[in-house]
Design a protein around this motif. Structure first.
Motif, short mmCIF file in Angstrom:
data_model
loop_
_atom_site.label_atom_id
_atom_site.label_comp_id
_atom_site.label_asym_id
_atom_site.label_seq_id
_atom_site.Cartn_x
_atom_site.Cartn_y
_atom_site.Cartn_z
N UNK A 162 0.86 -1.20 0.00
CA UNK A 162 0.00 0.00 0.00
C UNK A 162 0.89 1.23 0.00
N UNK A 163 0.61 2.18 -0.91
CA UNK A 163 1.28 3.48 -0.81
C UNK A 163 0.27 4.47 -0.26
N UNK A 164 0.72 5.36 0.62
CA UNK A 164 -0.22 6.27 1.28
C UNK A 164 0.49 7.56 1.67
N UNK A 165 -0.26 8.67 1.65
CA UNK A 165 0.31 9.93 2.13
C UNK A 165 0.56 9.84 3.63
N UNK A 166 -0.42 9.25 4.32
CA UNK A 166 -0.27 9.02 5.76
C UNK A 166 -0.61 7.56 6.03
N UNK A 167 0.20 6.92 6.82
CA UNK A 167 -0.03 5.50 7.07
C UNK A 167 -1.03 5.36 8.22
N UNK A 168 -2.17 4.75 7.91
CA UNK A 168 -3.18 4.50 8.94
C UNK A 168 -3.50 3.01 8.91
N UNK A 169 -3.56 2.39 10.06
CA UNK A 169 -3.78 0.95 10.08
C UNK A 169 -5.04 0.54 10.84
N UNK A 170 -5.60 1.46 11.67
CA UNK A 170 -6.73 1.08 12.53
C UNK A 170 -7.91 0.55 11.70
N UNK A 171 -8.14 1.15 10.51
CA UNK A 171 -9.30 0.75 9.71
C UNK A 171 -9.21 -0.69 9.22
N UNK A 172 -7.99 -1.24 9.21
CA UNK A 172 -7.82 -2.60 8.68
C UNK A 172 -8.56 -3.65 9.51
N UNK A 173 -8.86 -3.31 10.78
CA UNK A 173 -9.60 -4.26 11.63
C UNK A 173 -10.91 -4.68 10.98
N UNK A 174 -11.54 -3.72 10.25
CA UNK A 174 -12.86 -4.00 9.64
C UNK A 174 -12.82 -3.86 8.13
N UNK A 175 -11.63 -3.71 7.57
CA UNK A 175 -11.52 -3.40 6.14
C UNK A 175 -12.08 -4.53 5.27
N UNK A 208 3.03 -1.08 4.16
CA UNK A 208 2.78 0.33 3.83
C UNK A 208 4.07 1.06 3.49
N UNK A 209 4.00 1.89 2.45
CA UNK A 209 5.12 2.77 2.09
C UNK A 209 4.56 4.19 2.03
N UNK A 210 5.12 5.06 2.85
CA UNK A 210 4.62 6.44 2.87
C UNK A 210 5.22 7.23 1.70
N UNK A 211 4.35 8.01 1.04
CA UNK A 211 4.80 8.77 -0.13
C UNK A 211 5.52 10.02 0.36
N UNK A 236 9.99 14.92 14.77
CA UNK A 236 10.46 13.67 14.17
C UNK A 236 9.45 13.23 13.11
N UNK A 237 9.93 12.75 11.95
CA UNK A 237 8.97 12.37 10.90
C UNK A 237 8.18 11.13 11.28
N UNK A 238 6.98 11.03 10.70
CA UNK A 238 6.18 9.81 10.88
C UNK A 238 6.93 8.66 10.20
N UNK A 239 6.64 7.40 10.59
CA UNK A 239 7.36 6.28 9.97
C UNK A 239 7.18 6.29 8.44
N UNK A 240 8.25 5.95 7.76
CA UNK A 240 8.18 5.87 6.29
C UNK A 240 7.62 4.52 5.84
N UNK A 241 7.86 3.49 6.66
CA UNK A 241 7.41 2.14 6.28
C UNK A 241 6.81 1.46 7.51
N UNK A 242 5.69 0.77 7.29
CA UNK A 242 5.05 0.02 8.38
C UNK A 242 4.58 -1.31 7.82
#
Ligand code: SF4
Length: 325
Positions: A162-175, A208-211, A236-242
């Motif tokens: 997944x490429x994303x401007x911001x990495x969000x993972x909480x929604x995956x619980x119900x995705x 996830x790869x942050x753009x 500090x920057x948000x993680x680039x990869x998760x």
């Protein structure tokens, strides 16, 4: 006769969930903006292609994804609104080709050759028949980015980039996408001989790869970014990869199949004119690919048809599925 069944795709389910009118224009009428693939989609496509070259079957990695991306992007000149840190409030546009090359370089620096990933298959399309009350309703088609055996715990997992401007993972619980993959993964992979009897998928690894271009400030030994005076920066920057693992319980698999069947029933009822095609109007509508046309349509202004002809091409949205079926 499965050939006569409608096809339903993962992205189509998202469009229906967002707005039935958007689904209708995109998947019933097959409208795509004439300025073809948006720059953000183009970047995501290139990253997927590059990672498919990198994760070839086996433990040995393929062509470096940054080299592949550079060749793939050619002379394309595109600019993309990339991820920004909070302290920089102005929109920032990056050269999409340079961004893709940099993301791929940093990715390999971050994960190396993933020595514990033994890749079984890459970019696998699949198709299953969706039934409701014993009756075949539709073909559900999509593709996995890859299947691998994790040598660290000797389990088999799906990879999903997944490429994303911001990495969000909480929604995956119900995705729904994760749920649908999970629901069909074991049966499809067993039928194709990728899984042996008794084996099953243990997780979907969302990769996830942050753009974002790398932060070029100096770092200390612990990896924290430093100010010019070499004190630790508060920014500090948000993680680039998760990498985020997702699992589903048997109950969730049942709910997923029921929801898939329900969604297909709603789509079929709209196709047959039994229920109306409604609009879900929200503050996000200006980002919809049909925004201008939708405004005229809403005003009951017949010019919306002229705008449709001028701004959109009509394509078969299921062409890829038909080819791989
Ligand atoms: S602009 Fe809004 S209401 Fe219109 S089709 Fe798009 S999402 Fe639906």
């Amino acid at each position: 006769m499965t050939a006569d069944l409608p096809i339903v795709r993962t992205s189509e389910r998202s469009a229906l969930g967002r707005c039935p009118q958007q689904w209708w224009w995109k998947y019933r009428m097959g409208l795509v903006p004439k300025d073809e693939v948006s720059d953000a989609l183009w970047l995501g496509l290139g990253v997927h292609e590059a990672l498919a070259q990198w994760y070839q079957p086996g433990k040995k990695r393929g062509r470096h994804p940054a080299d592949f991306f550079e060749e793939w992007s050619g002379d394309e000149l595109r600019y993309i609104s990339a991820s920004r840190e909070d302290w920089d409030a102005l929109p920032k546009y990056e050269d999409a080709a340079q961004l893709g090359i940099s993301m791929m370089d940093e990715y390999v620096k971050r994960y190396g050759k993933d020595p514990s990933w033994h890749v079984i298959a890459t970019e696998k399309p699949f198709e299953v028949t969706i039934k409701r009350g014993g009756q075949a309703l539709a073909l559900f088609g999509s593709r996995w980015d890859g299947v691998y055996r994790d040598l660290e715990d000797n389990t088999i997992k799906l990879m999903e980039h997944k490429t994303a401007k911001q990495i969000q993972t909480a929604y995956l619980e119900m995705d729904d996408q994760a749920g649908a993959y999970w629901a069909v993964a074991n049966a499809v992979l067993l039928a194709e001989g990728v899984l042996k009897a008794g084996e099953r998928i243990s997780e979907i690894t969302y990769n996830f790869l942050r753009k974002a271009m790398p932060d070029d400030r100096p770092r200390n030994k612990g990896g924290a970014y430093l100010n010019k005076d070499l004190s630790v920066s508060k920014q500090q920057p948000a993680p680039y990869f998760v990498r985020h693992p997702v699992e589903r319980s048997p109950g969730e698999v049942r709910s997923q199949f029921e929801r898939l069947g329900d969604q297909v029933a709603v789509m079929n009822a709209m196709r047959a004119g039994v229920i109306p095609v409604t609009k879900t109007i929200t503050k996000d509508c200006p980002w919809c690919p049909f925004w201008d046309m939708c405004k005229l349509h809403e005003q009951d202004n017949d010019n919306w048809v002229e705008l449709m002809t001028g701004l959109y091409d009509q394509v078969d949205p299921y062409l890829q599925n038909r080819k791989s079926a």
